[in-house]
Motif scaffolding. Structure first.
Motif, PDB file in Angstrom:
ATOM      1  N   MET A   1       0.685  -1.350   0.150  1.00 45.86           N
ATOM      2  CA  MET A   1      -0.048   0.045  -0.065  1.00 45.86           C
ATOM      3  C   MET A   1       0.790   1.431   0.019  1.00 45.86           C
ATOM      4  O   MET A   1       1.689   1.359   0.778  1.00 45.86           O
ATOM      5  N   ARG A   2       0.812   2.030  -0.890  1.00 49.20           N
ATOM      6  CA  ARG A   2       1.411   3.504  -1.180  1.00 49.20           C
ATOM      7  C   ARG A   2       0.558   4.542  -0.749  1.00 49.20           C
ATOM      8  O   ARG A   2      -0.451   4.505  -0.931  1.00 49.20           O
ATOM      9  N   HIS A   3       1.216   5.521   0.000  1.00 45.44           N
ATOM     10  CA  HIS A   3       0.533   6.673   0.368  1.00 45.44           C
ATOM     11  C   HIS A   3       1.005   7.992  -0.394  1.00 45.44           C
ATOM     12  O   HIS A   3       1.920   7.893  -0.891  1.00 45.44           O
ATOM     13  N   TRP A   4       0.075   8.933  -0.698  1.00 40.51           N
ATOM     14  CA  TRP A   4       0.167   9.962  -1.483  1.00 40.51           C
ATOM     15  C   TRP A   4       1.426  10.868  -1.080  1.00 40.51           C
ATOM     16  O   TRP A   4       1.838  11.784  -1.871  1.00 40.51           O
ATOM     17  N   PHE A   5       1.713  10.716   0.194  1.00 44.77           N
ATOM     18  CA  PHE A   5       2.891  11.765   0.692  1.00 44.77           C
ATOM     19  C   PHE A   5       4.299  11.079   0.661  1.00 44.77           C
ATOM     20  O   PHE A   5       5.188  11.487   1.209  1.00 44.77           O
ATOM     21  N   TYR A   6       4.523  10.075  -0.195  1.00 49.52           N
ATOM     22  CA  TYR A   6       5.732   9.435  -0.179  1.00 49.52           C
ATOM     23  C   TYR A   6       6.948  10.558  -0.288  1.00 49.52           C
ATOM     24  O   TYR A   6       8.046  10.209   0.354  1.00 49.52           O
ATOM     25  N   GLN A  32      16.287   1.869   4.121  1.00 54.37           N
ATOM     26  CA  GLN A  32      14.878   1.118   4.357  1.00 54.37           C
ATOM     27  C   GLN A  32      14.914   0.955   6.018  1.00 54.37           C
ATOM     28  O   GLN A  32      15.935   0.260   6.402  1.00 54.37           O
ATOM     29  N   GLY A  33      13.830   0.848   6.470  1.00 51.57           N
ATOM     30  CA  GLY A  33      13.410   0.431   7.795  1.00 51.57           C
ATOM     31  C   GLY A  33      12.147  -0.427   7.898  1.00 51.57           C
ATOM     32  O   GLY A  33      11.445  -0.274   7.007  1.00 51.57           O
ATOM     33  N   HIS A  34      12.207  -1.276   8.846  1.00 47.91           N
ATOM     34  CA  HIS A  34      10.948  -2.276   8.837  1.00 47.91           C
ATOM     35  C   HIS A  34      10.438  -2.376  10.258  1.00 47.91           C
ATOM     36  O   HIS A  34      11.308  -1.922  11.334  1.00 47.91           O
ATOM     37  N   ALA A  35       9.383  -2.700  10.476  1.00 46.50           N
ATOM     38  CA  ALA A  35       8.633  -2.773  11.799  1.00 46.50           C
ATOM     39  C   ALA A  35       7.166  -3.597  11.779  1.00 46.50           C
ATOM     40  O   ALA A  35       6.543  -3.488  10.645  1.00 46.50           O
ATOM     41  N   SER A  36       6.805  -4.349  12.829  1.00 48.70           N
ATOM     42  CA  SER A  36       5.586  -5.018  12.678  1.00 48.70           C
ATOM     43  C   SER A  36       4.682  -3.903  13.356  1.00 48.70           C
ATOM     44  O   SER A  36       4.767  -3.182  14.164  1.00 48.70           O
ATOM     45  N   SER A 100       2.988  -4.846   3.969  1.00 49.42           N
ATOM     46  CA  SER A 100       2.749  -6.425   3.446  1.00 49.42           C
ATOM     47  C   SER A 100       2.314  -7.206   4.693  1.00 49.42           C
ATOM     48  O   SER A 100       3.302  -7.474   5.665  1.00 49.42           O
ATOM     49  N   GLY A 101       1.131  -7.630   4.852  1.00 55.56           N
ATOM     50  CA  GLY A 101       0.621  -8.231   5.978  1.00 55.56           C
ATOM     51  C   GLY A 101       0.801  -7.295   7.090  1.00 55.56           C
ATOM     52  O   GLY A 101       0.298  -6.177   7.176  1.00 55.56           O
ATOM     53  N   ASN A 102       1.417  -8.032   8.280  1.00 55.43           N
ATOM     54  CA  ASN A 102       1.589  -6.673   9.464  1.00 55.43           C
ATOM     55  C   ASN A 102       2.972  -6.174   9.550  1.00 55.43           C
ATOM     56  O   ASN A 102       3.450  -5.729  10.553  1.00 55.43           O
ATOM     57  N   LEU A 103       3.703  -6.205   8.285  1.00 51.14           N
ATOM     58  CA  LEU A 103       4.925  -5.603   8.235  1.00 51.14           C
ATOM     59  C   LEU A 103       4.960  -4.429   7.449  1.00 51.14           C
ATOM     60  O   LEU A 103       4.215  -4.415   6.393  1.00 51.14           O
TER      61      LEU A 103
END
Length: 394
Positions: A1-6, A32-36, A100-103
């Motif tokens: 899912m992409r947001h308009w304020f990228y 890049q950073g990742h989080a649940s 992507s899922g819960n990530l």
């Protein structure tokens, strides 16, 4: 899912001192950073992902990571991200966001000024190129016929660095002068950057040092002409300016002026060999030696905490070769992060250079004096890493 304020510019950071992205010592890094996503709280997860990405960028840049939570301590909403910083980060842009899922995965671009340095790279020596100095007022060298002093001083500095520097591995070019002094005098900053990057690339040097001899005059020479010699004491000045540049970015890293005076113990008509023991054991030569001892300490202080960067010379499957080796303190088993050079345009259309921090790390498996071969531990192939990108150790 992409947001308009990228590509929305996140915020101007509240700093005790104001820095801009054009600061000579700041640099853009993209990570890049990742989080649940826990309890469906996307805003909290986004904050954690930004923290994760920013920490990676700060580490690679050689800045402090102790203030990451202070930097990312605001609320992220669809239309703004409020951030406060304590000095290391000038600006942040949110480039991309993916669910992507819960990530949640975010890509940020951070302009980092390594103000709060921690010495992650003290065990590694940075390659330093010394260039022939420029004698600004050549006529001042007439007494003693010391015209070769533009080379002699830098040769002596190279000996100081070889013997006493803990953080540089130096080499020199004396066969010809560079255009630095002319470009510096004309304030041609972009052409200086081109010159520095060219020298850095052709000599595999992380730093380039230029210098100017501004003054070799006698204290009373301007007012009394030759009469000052009749006094029997001949104080002679030495004024030097040093300029240290990054061989990769072309930016000015450090600049300092030095000046001192000592007795010239030679007769006015005697030709002096500035490479002789007699000259360097004289009061004037000893004064220069002391000055160069301080220059060596100042150079070390300014490069000791900077990340060691090597240029990638070859990419083959999951193996790279880069231009750092045993002479730079690299050892078998050392791990390096990879940076992909990446230019981009700001919202105002201004072009900037920066780095994309690769998710891949490599471990050194083979060494020569000047190069290292490293592999990805899991045998994974590199993405967009290519020749002339960088391997960095922080």
């Amino acid at each position: 899912m992409r947001h308009w304020f990228y590509s929305f510019i996140i915020a101007s950071l509240l700093l005790s001192l104001t820095f801009t992205s054009t600061s000579a010592s700041s640099q853009w890094y993209e990570t890049q950073g990742h989080a649940s996503i826990d309890d469906d709280d996307i805003a909290v997860a986004r904050n954690k992902a930004v923290e994760n990405a920013l920490k990676k960028a700060l580490l690679v840049a050689g800045a402090s990571v102790s203030s990451v939570q202070q930097v990312v301590n605001g609320l992220l909403t669809q239309d703004q991200i409020s951030i406060r910083a304590s000095g290391s980060v000038n600006a942040i842009e949110l480039v991309d966001e993916l669910h992507s899922g819960n990530l949640i995965t975010v890509t940020i671009r951070a302009d980092i000024f390594p103000q709060e340095k921690k010495c992650f790279a003290v065990n590694f020596k940075k390659s330093l190129l010394l260039t022939k100095s420029h004698l600004v007022n050549r006529e001042q060298a007439n007494i003693g016929k010391i015209y070769p002093i533009d080379t002699a001083i830098i040769k002596k500095l190279e000996k100081h660095l070889t013997a006493d520097s803990n953080f540089t591995y130096s080499r020199s070019i004396f066969n010809s002068k560079t255009e630095f002094s002319r470009l510096n005098n004309s304030l041609e900053g972009e052409r200086i950057k081109d010159l520095v990057r060219s020298l850095g690339g052709s000599t595999d040097s992380q730093y380039i040092l230029f210098s100017e001899i501004n003054d070799l005059s006698f204290e009373d020479q301007a007012t009394n002409s030759w009469q000052f010699w009749q006094q029997g004491i001949y104080p002679r000045t030495l004024s030097l300016s040093f300029y240290l540049y990054s061989g990769f970015s072309g930016d000015l890293v450090w600049q300092k002026d030095y000046q001192d005076t000592a007795i010239w113990s030679f007769t006015k008509r005697k030709t002096i060999d500035v490479n002789s023991i007699i000259f360097w054991q004289s009061e004037y030569g000893s004064m220069i030696n002391n000055m160069l001892t301080q220059v060596t300490k100042d150079i070390d202080e300014n490069v000791m905490c900077e990340p060691s960067k090597g240029k990638i010379l070859q990419v083959n499957g999951n193996k790279i070769t880069f231009n750092l080796g045993r002479d730079h303190g690299v050892k078998i088993g050392d791990e390096f992060t990879l940076l992909h050079a990446k230019d981009f345009n700001s919202n105002e259309g201004k072009r900037y250079s920066g780095f994309n921090v690769s998710p891949y790390k490599v471990k050194v498996t083979q060494l020569t004096r000047g190069t290292a071969i490293a592999h990805t531990p899991d045998n994974s192939l590199f993405g967009n890493i290519q020749i002339n990108d960088f391997a960095v150790r922080y």
